[in-house]
Write a protein that holds these residues in place. Structure first.
Motif, PDB file in Angstrom:
ATOM      1  N   PHE A  85      36.975 -46.909  43.063  1.00  0.00           N
ATOM      2  CA  PHE A  85      37.764 -45.886  42.393  1.00  0.00           C
ATOM      3  C   PHE A  85      37.368 -44.528  42.938  1.00  0.00           C
ATOM      4  O   PHE A  85      36.228 -44.334  43.360  1.00  0.00           O
ATOM      5  CB  PHE A  85      37.521 -45.908  40.885  1.00  0.00           C
ATOM      6  N   GLN A  86      38.316 -43.613  42.894  1.00  0.00           N
ATOM      7  CA  GLN A  86      37.998 -42.290  43.407  1.00  0.00           C
ATOM      8  C   GLN A  86      36.979 -41.578  42.525  1.00  0.00           C
ATOM      9  O   GLN A  86      36.157 -40.829  42.994  1.00  0.00           O
ATOM     10  CB  GLN A  86      39.264 -41.467  43.508  1.00  0.00           C
ATOM     11  N   HIS A  87      37.051 -41.813  41.242  1.00  0.00           N
ATOM     12  CA  HIS A  87      36.150 -41.092  40.342  1.00  0.00           C
ATOM     13  C   HIS A  87      35.380 -42.060  39.465  1.00  0.00           C
ATOM     14  O   HIS A  87      35.360 -41.967  38.258  1.00  0.00           O
ATOM     15  CB  HIS A  87      36.937 -40.103  39.474  1.00  0.00           C
ATOM     16  N   ASN A  88      34.759 -43.025  40.122  1.00  0.00           N
ATOM     17  CA  ASN A  88      33.992 -44.004  39.367  1.00  0.00           C
ATOM     18  C   ASN A  88      32.610 -43.434  39.095  1.00  0.00           C
ATOM     19  O   ASN A  88      31.894 -43.064  40.014  1.00  0.00           O
ATOM     20  CB  ASN A  88      33.867 -45.285  40.177  1.00  0.00           C
ATOM     21  N   LEU A  89      32.248 -43.352  37.841  1.00  0.00           N
ATOM     22  CA  LEU A  89      30.968 -42.740  37.518  1.00  0.00           C
ATOM     23  C   LEU A  89      29.847 -43.764  37.606  1.00  0.00           C
ATOM     24  O   LEU A  89      29.968 -44.869  37.099  1.00  0.00           O
ATOM     25  CB  LEU A  89      31.021 -42.159  36.100  1.00  0.00           C
ATOM     26  N   PRO A  90      28.758 -43.395  38.253  1.00  0.00           N
ATOM     27  CA  PRO A  90      27.616 -44.296  38.275  1.00  0.00           C
ATOM     28  C   PRO A  90      26.932 -44.287  36.909  1.00  0.00           C
ATOM     29  O   PRO A  90      27.253 -43.474  36.050  1.00  0.00           O
ATOM     30  CB  PRO A  90      26.703 -43.680  39.340  1.00  0.00           C
ATOM     31  N   PHE A  91      26.021 -45.217  36.704  1.00  0.00           N
ATOM     32  CA  PHE A  91      25.253 -45.240  35.463  1.00  0.00           C
ATOM     33  C   PHE A  91      24.167 -44.191  35.570  1.00  0.00           C
ATOM     34  O   PHE A  91      23.192 -44.362  36.296  1.00  0.00           O
ATOM     35  CB  PHE A  91      24.675 -46.633  35.229  1.00  0.00           C
ATOM     36  N   GLU A  92      24.368 -43.109  34.862  1.00  0.00           N
ATOM     37  CA  GLU A  92      23.460 -41.966  34.984  1.00  0.00           C
ATOM     38  C   GLU A  92      22.062 -42.312  34.514  1.00  0.00           C
ATOM     39  O   GLU A  92      21.883 -43.115  33.608  1.00  0.00           O
ATOM     40  CB  GLU A  92      24.001 -40.786  34.170  1.00  0.00           C
ATOM     41  N   GLY A  93      21.088 -41.682  35.162  1.00  0.00           N
ATOM     42  CA  GLY A  93      19.698 -41.910  34.780  1.00  0.00           C
ATOM     43  C   GLY A  93      19.114 -43.150  35.430  1.00  0.00           C
ATOM     44  O   GLY A  93      17.910 -43.354  35.408  1.00  0.00           O
ATOM     45  N   MET A  94      19.975 -43.983  36.014  1.00  0.00           N
ATOM     46  CA  MET A  94      19.471 -45.166  36.698  1.00  0.00           C
ATOM     47  C   MET A  94      19.328 -44.868  38.185  1.00  0.00           C
ATOM     48  O   MET A  94      19.937 -43.940  38.706  1.00  0.00           O
ATOM     49  CB  MET A  94      20.428 -46.348  36.488  1.00  0.00           C
ATOM     50  N   SER A  95      18.533 -45.695  38.866  1.00  0.00           N
ATOM     51  CA  SER A  95      18.339 -45.479  40.294  1.00  0.00           C
ATOM     52  C   SER A  95      19.522 -46.048  41.075  1.00  0.00           C
ATOM     53  O   SER A  95      20.349 -46.799  40.541  1.00  0.00           O
ATOM     54  CB  SER A  95      17.055 -46.143  40.760  1.00  0.00           C
ATOM     55  N   VAL A  96      19.561 -45.699  42.345  1.00  0.00           N
ATOM     56  CA  VAL A  96      20.581 -46.220  43.259  1.00  0.00           C
ATOM     57  C   VAL A  96      20.553 -47.750  43.236  1.00  0.00           C
ATOM     58  O   VAL A  96      21.575 -48.420  43.061  1.00  0.00           O
ATOM     59  CB  VAL A  96      20.323 -45.669  44.683  1.00  0.00           C
ATOM     60  N   LEU A  97      19.360 -48.298  43.382  1.00  0.00           N
ATOM     61  CA  LEU A  97      19.211 -49.755  43.426  1.00  0.00           C
ATOM     62  C   LEU A  97      19.660 -50.414  42.114  1.00  0.00           C
ATOM     63  O   LEU A  97      20.356 -51.430  42.122  1.00  0.00           O
ATOM     64  CB  LEU A  97      17.741 -50.085  43.709  1.00  0.00           C
ATOM     65  N   GLU A  98      19.278 -49.814  40.993  1.00  0.00           N
ATOM     66  CA  GLU A  98      19.678 -50.378  39.692  1.00  0.00           C
ATOM     67  C   GLU A  98      21.197 -50.379  39.538  1.00  0.00           C
ATOM     68  O   GLU A  98      21.781 -51.312  38.997  1.00  0.00           O
ATOM     69  CB  GLU A  98      19.042 -49.574  38.551  1.00  0.00           C
ATOM     70  N   ASN A  99      21.837 -49.321  40.049  1.00  0.00           N
ATOM     71  CA  ASN A  99      23.295 -49.260  39.978  1.00  0.00           C
ATOM     72  C   ASN A  99      23.939 -50.391  40.772  1.00  0.00           C
ATOM     73  O   ASN A  99      24.944 -50.950  40.358  1.00  0.00           O
ATOM     74  CB  ASN A  99      23.785 -47.910  40.518  1.00  0.00           C
ATOM     75  N   VAL A 100      23.345 -50.717  41.907  1.00  0.00           N
ATOM     76  CA  VAL A 100      23.893 -51.808  42.723  1.00  0.00           C
ATOM     77  C   VAL A 100      23.635 -53.153  42.046  1.00  0.00           C
ATOM     78  O   VAL A 100      24.473 -54.047  42.075  1.00  0.00           O
ATOM     79  CB  VAL A 100      23.330 -51.753  44.156  1.00  0.00           C
ATOM     80  N   LEU A 101      22.498 -53.274  41.376  1.00  0.00           N
ATOM     81  CA  LEU A 101      22.206 -54.512  40.640  1.00  0.00           C
ATOM     82  C   LEU A 101      23.222 -54.745  39.528  1.00  0.00           C
ATOM     83  O   LEU A 101      23.604 -55.879  39.261  1.00  0.00           O
ATOM     84  CB  LEU A 101      20.785 -54.470  40.063  1.00  0.00           C
ATOM     85  N   VAL A 102      23.675 -53.673  38.913  1.00  0.00           N
ATOM     86  CA  VAL A 102      24.712 -53.814  37.885  1.00  0.00           C
ATOM     87  C   VAL A 102      25.983 -54.347  38.536  1.00  0.00           C
ATOM     88  O   VAL A 102      26.676 -55.202  37.986  1.00  0.00           O
ATOM     89  CB  VAL A 102      24.978 -52.475  37.166  1.00  0.00           C
ATOM     90  N   GLY A 103      26.273 -53.885  39.779  1.00  0.00           N
ATOM     91  CA  GLY A 103      27.446 -54.378  40.514  1.00  0.00           C
ATOM     92  C   GLY A 103      27.332 -55.868  40.805  1.00  0.00           C
ATOM     93  O   GLY A 103      28.337 -56.573  40.882  1.00  0.00           O
ATOM     94  N   ALA A 104      26.091 -56.350  40.970  1.00  0.00           N
ATOM     95  CA  ALA A 104      25.878 -57.766  41.285  1.00  0.00           C
ATOM     96  C   ALA A 104      26.162 -58.651  40.080  1.00  0.00           C
ATOM     97  O   ALA A 104      26.282 -59.867  40.200  1.00  0.00           O
ATOM     98  CB  ALA A 104      24.439 -57.986  41.750  1.00  0.00           C
ATOM     99  N   HIS A 105      26.287 -58.033  38.945  1.00  0.00           N
ATOM    100  CA  HIS A 105      26.504 -58.758  37.695  1.00  0.00           C
ATOM    101  C   HIS A 105      27.714 -59.684  37.767  1.00  0.00           C
ATOM    102  O   HIS A 105      27.653 -60.841  37.383  1.00  0.00           O
ATOM    103  CB  HIS A 105      26.674 -57.729  36.571  1.00  0.00           C
ATOM    104  N   THR A 106      28.833 -59.159  38.334  1.00  0.00           N
ATOM    105  CA  THR A 106      30.048 -59.994  38.445  1.00  0.00           C
ATOM    106  C   THR A 106      29.784 -61.204  39.320  1.00  0.00           C
ATOM    107  O   THR A 106      30.340 -62.271  39.121  1.00  0.00           O
ATOM    108  CB  THR A 106      31.192 -59.235  39.152  1.00  0.00           C
ATOM    109  N   ARG A 107      28.938 -61.012  40.322  1.00  0.00           N
ATOM    110  CA  ARG A 107      28.703 -62.100  41.268  1.00  0.00           C
ATOM    111  C   ARG A 107      27.856 -63.196  40.650  1.00  0.00           C
ATOM    112  O   ARG A 107      28.147 -64.373  40.766  1.00  0.00           O
ATOM    113  CB  ARG A 107      28.014 -61.537  42.506  1.00  0.00           C
TER     114      ARG A 107
END
Ligand SMILES: Nc1ncnc2c1ncn2[C@@H]1O[C@H](COP(=O)(O)OP(=O)(O)OP(=O)(O)O)[C@@H](O)[C@H]1O
Ligand SMILES: [Mg+2]
Length: 251
Positions: A85-107
């Protein structure tokens, strides 16, 4: 080459306006397909239909030879169609890596916060690290996402989408608002995604960005396909030149 996604005669109306009109096209395996057209041509609406956010009034979509039109967005994502998304907000306060781990959730499924086998958790972690590295944010993996620049945020979003293990990824104007150097970085990442065997459907207004990147291009105007071909073919196509000149923008 085999098609991974096929759209047949998609039509979407908003009241009296036909935003997408009898649109048919296919995305082939491993290809970068560009979707271009003047403002309001129906590009984002097409993405919304594919991703399940909008339901087409008519037409069919098959992904990996199975019909997906009308399925809920999470089911379409689960089958391997991811979008950024053009304006997809990351999970604030979390690290870059943690944000990607949340993305892995669907997988990986399951509750991210539930207890799970240590081996599985290590694998997820290693995979997320590889993705962060791949998009070029390796050095920032433990940094809080609040510290990322706009361009880095775009890269993070791509890593998050990749964490869902897509087979097809949809980019809606990924270079919008970026500096030339940041856009080049995104182009390199998109090329790398296709090289890893993931098909890409790419909307982009900046032809300097899109034309060298896309293997083929589909051109929309007023919701309908007016041309399709290699970047060279569409660049010189009379209908494309007309459509763009009519909108005071040159290809
Ligand atoms: N939810 C909506 N409700 C009503 N009209 C809509 C909606 N979404 C899009 N439209 C209209 O449908 C048409 C196609 O819009 P769409 O956003 O798909 O165009 P686009 O090709 O992505 O344009 P842009 O290049 O400006 O992003 C436009 O006329 C737009 O105003
Ligand atoms: Mg749009």
């Amino acid at each position: 080459m085999t098609d991974i996604l096929e759209a047949r005669k998609l039509t979407k109306r908003f009241g009296g306006l036909t935003a997408v009109s009898e649109l048919s096209f296919a995305v082939r395996e491993r290809e970068i397909l560009g979707l271009i057209g003047p403002n309001g041509a129906g590009k984002s609406t097409t993405f919304n239909i594919i991703a399940g956010a909008y339901r087409a009034d008519s037409g069919e979509i098959s992904f990996l030879r199975e019909p997906i039109a009308g399925l809920p967005p999470h089911e379409i994502a689960r089958r391997g169609v991811m979008r950024t998304f053009q304006h997809n907000l990351p999970f604030e306060g979390m690290s870059v890596l943690e944000n990607v781990l949340v993305g892995a959730h669907t997988r990986f499924g399951g509750n991210l916060f539930s207890r799970k086998a240590a081996a599985e958790e290590r694998e997820q972690h290693a995979h997320a690290e590889r993705l962060v590295e791949f998009v070029g944010l390796g050095e920032l993996r433990y940094a809080s996402v609040d510290r990322l620049s706009f361009g880095q945020g775009r890269l993070l979003e791509i890593a998050r989408a990749l964490a869902g293990a897509p087979k097809l990824i949809l980019f809606d104007e990924p270079a919008a608002g970026l500096t030339r150097a940041e856009a080049q970085r995104i182009a390199t990442v998109i090329r790398g995604i296709a090289e890893r065997g993931i098909a890409v459907l790419l909307i982009e207004h900046d032809m300097h960005f899109l034309l060298p990147l896309a293997h083929r291009v589909v051109v929309l105007n007023f919701g309908a396909k007016i041309a399709e071909g290699t970047p060279d073919e569409v660049r010189s196509h009379p209908a494309v030149l007309d459509a763009y000149l009519g909108h005071a923008a040159a290809v």
